[in-house]
Design a protein around this motif. Structure first.
Motif, PDB file in Angstrom:
ATOM      1  N   HIS A 281      14.021   5.136   3.610  1.00 16.81           N
ATOM      2  CA  HIS A 281      12.813   4.400   3.225  1.00 16.81           C
ATOM      3  C   HIS A 281      13.168   2.963   2.865  1.00 16.81           C
ATOM      4  CE1 HIS A 281      14.270   5.297  -0.874  1.00 16.81           C
ATOM      5  NE2 HIS A 281      14.399   6.551  -0.456  1.00 16.81           N
ATOM      6  N   VAL A 282      12.148   2.110   2.828  1.00 15.88           N
ATOM      7  CA  VAL A 282      12.358   0.688   2.545  1.00 15.88           C
ATOM      8  C   VAL A 282      12.982   0.501   1.164  1.00 15.88           C
ATOM      9  CG1 VAL A 282      11.210  -1.540   2.182  1.00 15.88           C
ATOM     10  CG2 VAL A 282      10.487  -0.058   4.064  1.00 15.88           C
ATOM     11  N   ASP A 283      12.487   1.243   0.173  1.00 15.11           N
ATOM     12  CA  ASP A 283      12.987   1.089  -1.192  1.00 15.11           C
ATOM     13  C   ASP A 283      14.497   1.318  -1.264  1.00 15.11           C
ATOM     14  OD1 ASP A 283      12.565   0.602  -3.982  1.00 15.11           O
ATOM     15  OD2 ASP A 283      12.787   2.741  -4.339  1.00 15.11           O
ATOM     16  N   GLY A 284      14.990   2.235  -0.450  1.00 20.91           N
ATOM     17  CA  GLY A 284      16.418   2.519  -0.450  1.00 20.91           C
ATOM     18  C   GLY A 284      17.250   1.451   0.231  1.00 20.91           C
ATOM     19  N   LEU A 285      16.597   0.498   0.897  1.00 20.56           N
ATOM     20  CA  LEU A 285      17.314  -0.553   1.617  1.00 20.56           C
ATOM     21  C   LEU A 285      17.249  -1.907   0.910  1.00 20.56           C
ATOM     22  CD1 LEU A 285      16.030   0.283   5.221  1.00 20.56           C
ATOM     23  CD2 LEU A 285      18.305   0.810   4.299  1.00 20.56           C
ATOM     24  N   LEU A 286      16.573  -1.957  -0.228  1.00 23.39           N
ATOM     25  CA  LEU A 286      16.331  -3.250  -0.873  1.00 23.39           C
ATOM     26  C   LEU A 286      17.597  -3.928  -1.389  1.00 23.39           C
ATOM     27  CD1 LEU A 286      12.975  -2.663  -2.806  1.00 23.39           C
ATOM     28  CD2 LEU A 286      13.346  -3.773  -0.598  1.00 23.39           C
ATOM     29  N   ASP A 287      18.655  -3.156  -1.642  1.00 22.69           N
ATOM     30  CA  ASP A 287      19.908  -3.783  -2.076  1.00 22.69           C
ATOM     31  C   ASP A 287      20.450  -4.749  -1.016  1.00 22.69           C
ATOM     32  OD1 ASP A 287      20.052  -2.562  -4.552  1.00 22.69           O
ATOM     33  OD2 ASP A 287      21.082  -0.801  -3.791  1.00 22.69           O
ATOM     34  N   ALA A 288      20.076  -4.515   0.234  1.00 25.08           N
ATOM     35  CA  ALA A 288      20.543  -5.382   1.323  1.00 25.08           C
ATOM     36  C   ALA A 288      19.780  -6.704   1.377  1.00 25.08           C
ATOM     37  CB  ALA A 288      20.398  -4.660   2.661  1.00 25.08           C
ATOM     38  N   LEU A 289      18.714  -6.814   0.582  1.00 25.57           N
ATOM     39  CA  LEU A 289      17.862  -8.004   0.643  1.00 25.57           C
ATOM     40  C   LEU A 289      17.991  -8.885  -0.592  1.00 25.57           C
ATOM     41  CD1 LEU A 289      14.626  -6.413   2.180  1.00 25.57           C
ATOM     42  CD2 LEU A 289      16.631  -7.361   3.353  1.00 25.57           C
ATOM     43  N   GLU A 290      19.077  -8.757  -1.323  1.00 27.38           N
ATOM     44  CA  GLU A 290      19.290  -9.608  -2.497  1.00 27.38           C
ATOM     45  C   GLU A 290      19.606 -11.049  -2.079  1.00 27.38           C
ATOM     46  OE1 GLU A 290      22.322  -7.943  -4.917  1.00 27.38           O
ATOM     47  OE2 GLU A 290      21.116  -6.247  -5.594  1.00 27.38           O
ATOM     48  N   PHE A 291      20.374 -11.208  -1.024  1.00 27.72           N
ATOM     49  CA  PHE A 291      20.808 -12.517  -0.534  1.00 27.72           C
ATOM     50  C   PHE A 291      21.421 -13.333  -1.673  1.00 27.72           C
ATOM     51  CE2 PHE A 291      17.470 -11.207   2.520  1.00 27.72           C
ATOM     52  CZ  PHE A 291      18.260 -11.186   3.661  1.00 27.72           C
ATOM     53  N   GLU A 292      21.061 -14.621  -1.791  1.00 28.06           N
ATOM     54  CA  GLU A 292      21.742 -15.500  -2.750  1.00 28.06           C
ATOM     55  C   GLU A 292      21.316 -15.263  -4.199  1.00 28.06           C
ATOM     56  OE1 GLU A 292      17.856 -17.374  -2.108  1.00 28.06           O
ATOM     57  OE2 GLU A 292      19.305 -16.369  -0.811  1.00 28.06           O
TER      58      GLU A 292
ATOM     59  N   GLU B  18      21.119 -12.384  -5.831  1.00 29.55           N
ATOM     60  CA  GLU B  18      21.894 -11.296  -6.428  1.00 29.55           C
ATOM     61  C   GLU B  18      21.078 -10.500  -7.443  1.00 29.55           C
ATOM     62  OE1 GLU B  18      25.572 -12.797  -7.936  1.00 29.55           O
ATOM     63  OE2 GLU B  18      26.342 -13.352  -5.968  1.00 29.55           O
ATOM     64  N   GLN B  19      19.814 -10.285  -7.136  1.00 33.25           N
ATOM     65  CA  GLN B  19      19.003  -9.353  -7.918  1.00 33.25           C
ATOM     66  C   GLN B  19      18.130  -8.571  -6.946  1.00 33.25           C
ATOM     67  OE1 GLN B  19      15.695 -11.201 -10.265  1.00 33.25           O
ATOM     68  NE2 GLN B  19      16.711 -13.130  -9.763  1.00 33.25           N
ATOM     69  N   ARG B  20      17.948  -7.297  -7.268  1.00 29.18           N
ATOM     70  CA  ARG B  20      17.282  -6.391  -6.335  1.00 29.18           C
ATOM     71  C   ARG B  20      15.796  -6.730  -6.220  1.00 29.18           C
ATOM     72  NH1 ARG B  20      15.379  -0.913  -5.456  1.00 29.18           N
ATOM     73  NH2 ARG B  20      16.643   0.024  -3.785  1.00 29.18           N
ATOM     74  N   PRO B  21      15.283  -6.926  -4.999  1.00 27.45           N
ATOM     75  CA  PRO B  21      13.843  -7.184  -4.834  1.00 27.45           C
ATOM     76  C   PRO B  21      13.015  -5.973  -5.254  1.00 27.45           C
ATOM     77  CG  PRO B  21      15.075  -7.792  -2.858  1.00 27.45           C
ATOM     78  CD  PRO B  21      16.003  -6.991  -3.719  1.00 27.45           C
ATOM     79  N   LYS B  22      11.706  -6.200  -5.409  1.00 28.01           N
ATOM     80  CA  LYS B  22      10.812  -5.143  -5.887  1.00 28.01           C
ATOM     81  C   LYS B  22       9.615  -4.987  -4.953  1.00 28.01           C
ATOM     82  CE  LYS B  22      11.978  -6.145 -10.734  1.00 28.01           C
ATOM     83  NZ  LYS B  22      13.066  -7.073 -10.354  1.00 28.01           N
ATOM     84  N   LEU B  23       9.254  -3.739  -4.673  1.00 27.16           N
ATOM     85  CA  LEU B  23       8.061  -3.469  -3.876  1.00 27.16           C
ATOM     86  C   LEU B  23       6.813  -3.782  -4.700  1.00 27.16           C
ATOM     87  CD1 LEU B  23       9.089  -0.012  -2.380  1.00 27.16           C
ATOM     88  CD2 LEU B  23       8.897  -2.153  -1.107  1.00 27.16           C
ATOM     89  N   VAL B  24       5.794  -4.367  -4.069  1.00 28.31           N
ATOM     90  CA  VAL B  24       4.552  -4.644  -4.787  1.00 28.31           C
ATOM     91  C   VAL B  24       3.338  -4.022  -4.094  1.00 28.31           C
ATOM     92  CG1 VAL B  24       5.313  -6.728  -5.969  1.00 28.31           C
ATOM     93  CG2 VAL B  24       4.420  -6.915  -3.653  1.00 28.31           C
ATOM     94  N   HIS B  25       3.512  -3.505  -2.879  1.00 30.67           N
ATOM     95  CA  HIS B  25       2.445  -2.747  -2.214  1.00 30.67           C
ATOM     96  C   HIS B  25       3.117  -1.840  -1.186  1.00 30.67           C
ATOM     97  CE1 HIS B  25       1.945  -5.124   1.719  1.00 30.67           C
ATOM     98  NE2 HIS B  25       2.905  -5.743   1.072  1.00 30.67           N
ATOM     99  N   ARG B  26       2.322  -1.052  -0.469  1.00 33.20           N
ATOM    100  CA  ARG B  26       2.887  -0.044   0.415  1.00 33.20           C
ATOM    101  C   ARG B  26       2.228  -0.067   1.781  1.00 33.20           C
ATOM    102  NH1 ARG B  26       2.863   5.847  -2.113  1.00 33.20           N
ATOM    103  NH2 ARG B  26       3.656   6.149  -0.018  1.00 33.20           N
ATOM    104  N   LEU B  27       2.917   0.515   2.753  1.00 32.57           N
ATOM    105  CA  LEU B  27       2.338   0.850   4.044  1.00 32.57           C
ATOM    106  C   LEU B  27       2.640   2.314   4.310  1.00 32.57           C
ATOM    107  CD1 LEU B  27       3.381  -2.170   6.340  1.00 32.57           C
ATOM    108  CD2 LEU B  27       1.133  -1.741   5.338  1.00 32.57           C
ATOM    109  N   ASP B  28       1.725   3.014   4.981  1.00 40.67           N
ATOM    110  CA  ASP B  28       1.988   4.397   5.357  1.00 40.67           C
ATOM    111  C   ASP B  28       3.232   4.469   6.242  1.00 40.67           C
ATOM    112  OD1 ASP B  28      -0.288   5.097   4.024  1.00 40.67           O
ATOM    113  OD2 ASP B  28      -1.527   5.340   5.821  1.00 40.67           O
ATOM    114  N   LYS B  29       3.853   5.614   6.254  1.00 41.04           N
ATOM    115  CA  LYS B  29       5.087   5.803   7.024  1.00 41.04           C
ATOM    116  C   LYS B  29       4.902   5.441   8.494  1.00 41.04           C
ATOM    117  CE  LYS B  29       8.544   9.318   8.240  1.00 41.04           C
ATOM    118  NZ  LYS B  29       8.993  10.721   8.014  1.00 41.04           N
ATOM    119  N   ASP B  30       3.794   5.864   9.092  1.00 39.67           N
ATOM    120  CA  ASP B  30       3.595   5.640  10.524  1.00 39.67           C
ATOM    121  C   ASP B  30       2.865   4.338  10.832  1.00 39.67           C
ATOM    122  OD1 ASP B  30       4.882   8.022  11.320  1.00 39.67           O
ATOM    123  OD2 ASP B  30       3.100   9.178  10.807  1.00 39.67           O
TER     124      ASP B  30
END
Length: 390
Positions: free
Chosen positions: A143-154, A156-168
């Motif tokens: 899931h996207v939430d499990g991949l957010l560590d890859a989006l810290e970039f410069e 160096e803090q974990r991004p946060k989800l603020v809304h959702r999309l259905d899986k499909d």
């Protein structure tokens, strides 16, 4: 005067117990904490200090912001100084096992960063592919939430989800990069000031080209909350605007959808309810939600555009390209891809209508009357009598 760094305590003298300081401490509120409640600030930066302790310090006047007494519910501003009394010994507690997130592989990191279609100091927008859940759940490990560590970039803090999309559902998904922007964007989505535009291919063609669906939605009994349905008595108010972009005879239509509320599966439920289920949505359209021939059986619902005010000024306004199956279906049905992006109502330049002109005239007359009342109040008593004599 030396600058106190944000959310970092000065070096304390040796203390008699772990987590205890014998000195009053001073903290500077950072930009990411601008506008949050004081008790929330403690949760972020001094989680070992409980709410009851913060409340007691406030009642006894020991807790101060810029030298003034403060309450837990007060909001703090960037640059303010928070006076925190010496920490108190805590009863020994059994250490709770900390759940560590598994590290990401190089392939996972590359995949996550490859989804990014917009990035600035406060926000990231990704183009989520169909089949990838936004958050984890039962039997959902990817899931996207499990991949957010890859989006810290410069940062160096974990991004946060603020809304959702259905899986499909594919398309634009906004992620906040800081605590401040997360609070800002969350408010924009909850207050409906953020605009989301979806594309869908639906079965058949709606009889009205530009319409508003207003049908209340509730969880369908017996489905464990996994499925929603229209419920006139107990459903929550739900509104969806749709506009037909193009039609393929009477077989199918390419439509734009704008949710004016944010109910679970709202777009899917509403389109099925008016007899035009989204192609590939067997959950709400049953066997009638599929087209024969070369049209994919995957869901044809895509978050095409997201537009939201930016916490630093201006706007985030991003469009996400279609996934392969959706683009192939449009071509197969004979639709012209360049026809898809309809302007939002406020983006259309139009001449003032007769009603607009009347409103402008009424507003002008109101301002004139207010000005005259102000002139009369500014005159002295003698001036008023002289004016009446004239």
């Amino acid at each position: 005067m030396a600058k106190v760094p944000a959310a970092k305590a000065p070096v304390a003298k040796p203390s008699p117990a772990k987590g205890v300081s014998l000195d009053v401490r001073q903290f500077r509120v950072g930009a990411d904490d601008d506008g949050i409640r004081l008790d929330r600030w403690f949760q972020r930066h001094l989680p070992d200090i409980g709410f009851n302790t913060v409340s007691r310090w406030a009642r006894t006047g020991q807790l101060r912001v810029d030298g003034a007494r403060a309450a837990p519910g007060d909001r703090v501003a960037a640059g303010q100084s928070i006076r925190v009394p010496p920490a108190e010994p805590k009863a020994a507690e059994a250490a709770k096992p900390r759940r560590e997130r598994p590290g990401l592989s190089d392939d996972q990191t590359a995949f996550a960063q490859g989804m990014v279609i917009h990035r600035d100091a406060q926000a990231i927008v990704i183009n989520k592919p169909p089949g990838l859940a936004t958050q984890g759940g039962t039997k959902t490990d990817e899931h996207v939430d499990g991949l957010l560590d890859a989006l810290e970039f410069e940062l160096e803090q974990r991004p946060k989800l603020v809304h959702r999309l259905d899986k499909d559902t594919s398309g634009a998904l906004l992620v906040a990069r800081t605590a401040r922007s997360a609070a800002y964007f969350a408010k924009a989505f909850s207050s409906r000031t953020a605009r989301k535009v979806y594309w869908a291919i639906v079965i058949g063609v709606p009889s009205i080209n530009d319409g508003m669906i207003e049908l209340p939605i509730a969880k369908q009994p017996g489905t464990g909350g996994e499925k929603m349905h229209v419920d006139e008595e107990e459903g929550l108010p739900s509104r969806t605007r749709y506009r037909v972009i193009e039609r393929a005879g009477n077989r199918a239509a390419w439509v734009e959808l704008q949710p004016h509320t944010g109910r679970t599966h709202q777009l899917r439920v509403h389109m099925a309810a008016i007899g035009h289920p989204i192609v590939g949505d067997g959950k709400y359209g049953g066997k009638d939600a599929f087209l024969s021939g070369t049209i994919s059986r995957k869901m044809h619902l895509h978050a095409r555009r997201i537009r939201v005010d930016h916490p630093d000024g201006g706007r985030v306004d991003v469009r996400a390209d279609l996934p392969e199956h959706f683009a192939a279906s449009l071509i197969s049905l004979g639709f012209e891809l360049s026809a898809g992006d309809l302007p939002l109502d406020e983006e259309v330049e139009r001449k003032p209508t007769r009603e607009d002109e009347k409103k402008i005239a009424r507003a002008h007359a109101k301002q004139v009357r207010k000005g005259r009342r102000g002139e009369r109040r500014s005159r002295g008593p003698g001036e008023e009598r002289d004016f009446r004599k004239r």
